[in-house]
Design a protein around this motif. Structure first.
Motif, mmCIF file in Angstrom:
data_model
loop_
_atom_site.group_PDB
_atom_site.id
_atom_site.type_symbol
_atom_site.label_atom_id
_atom_site.label_comp_id
_atom_site.label_asym_id
_atom_site.label_seq_id
_atom_site.Cartn_x
_atom_site.Cartn_y
_atom_site.Cartn_z
ATOM 1 N N ASP A 1 -3.507 0.973 3.832
ATOM 2 C CA ASP A 1 -3.984 2.342 3.589
ATOM 3 C C ASP A 1 -2.836 3.344 3.678
ATOM 4 O O ASP A 1 -2.707 4.231 2.835
ATOM 5 N N ARG A 2 -2.001 3.220 4.715
ATOM 6 C CA ARG A 2 -0.869 4.145 4.876
ATOM 7 C C ARG A 2 0.141 3.968 3.741
ATOM 8 O O ARG A 2 0.719 4.933 3.250
ATOM 9 N N GLU B 1 1.337 6.905 1.248
ATOM 10 C CA GLU B 1 2.759 7.242 1.120
ATOM 11 C C GLU B 1 3.255 7.125 -0.319
ATOM 12 O O GLU B 1 4.195 7.821 -0.710
ATOM 13 N N ASN B 2 2.666 6.246 -1.106
ATOM 14 C CA ASN B 2 3.138 5.997 -2.467
ATOM 15 C C ASN B 2 2.192 6.516 -3.544
ATOM 16 O O ASN B 2 2.378 6.221 -4.724
ATOM 17 N N ILE C 1 0.283 7.189 -9.188
ATOM 18 C CA ILE C 1 -0.592 7.861 -10.155
ATOM 19 C C ILE C 1 0.166 8.661 -11.199
ATOM 20 O O ILE C 1 -0.421 9.066 -12.197
ATOM 21 N N SER C 2 1.469 8.886 -11.003
ATOM 22 C CA SER C 2 2.239 9.698 -11.944
ATOM 23 C C SER C 2 2.154 9.127 -13.347
ATOM 24 O O SER C 2 2.376 7.936 -13.568
#
Length: 129
Positions: free
Chosen positions: A107-108, A112-113, A118-119
């Motif tokens: 999850d973390r 963080e990414n 999603i870009s």
């Protein structure tokens, strides 16, 4: 139908084998709601309503169903305080705690990414607020 040898010393779990009980367990643990509930319970015993608020978007039906499934496979335990009005809390079992460490790490990592993941991804609809 899942298969198990009678001699438990000969058991070799393999999630890639369609008849292995590990496949069933992976299915129960790897669902979206299961992962979020396990993460939500990482530090707290929570009541039903608290879990619903913490896990945004889950319906009462899905919360109840997922908690029952996680309880069945010994990841979550239900504590009935036997009071009127009813007071029930949920917490992780020792197996749930060991799983939670892995779930929270994933999850973390996703948090963080997230931007990079999603870009410029046309399949993800984003609403800018």
């Amino acid at each position: 139908m899942y298969e198990m040898p009678q001699d438990l010393n000969k058991v070799k779990a393999n999630v890639f084998h369609k008849s292995c009980p590990a496949r069933y367990l992976l299915n129960k643990v790897a669902g979206k709601w299961s992962l979020l509930i396990i993460d939500a319970l990482k530090n707290d015993n929570l009541r039903n309503g608290e879990l619903m608020r913490r896990v945004g978007g889950i319906s009462q039906k899905m919360l109840t169903q997922t908690l029952r499934e996680l309880e069945e496979i010994k990841i979550v335990q239900r504590h009935d305080m036997e009071t009127i009005p009813p007071h029930v809390e949920y917490s992780l079992t020792h197996l749930g705690i060991s799983l939670q460490e892995k779930v929270c790490a994933m999850d973390r990592w996703i948090e963080e990414n997230m931007i990079e993941l999603i870009s410029d991804n046309p399949s993800i609809e984003l609403k800018v607020i």
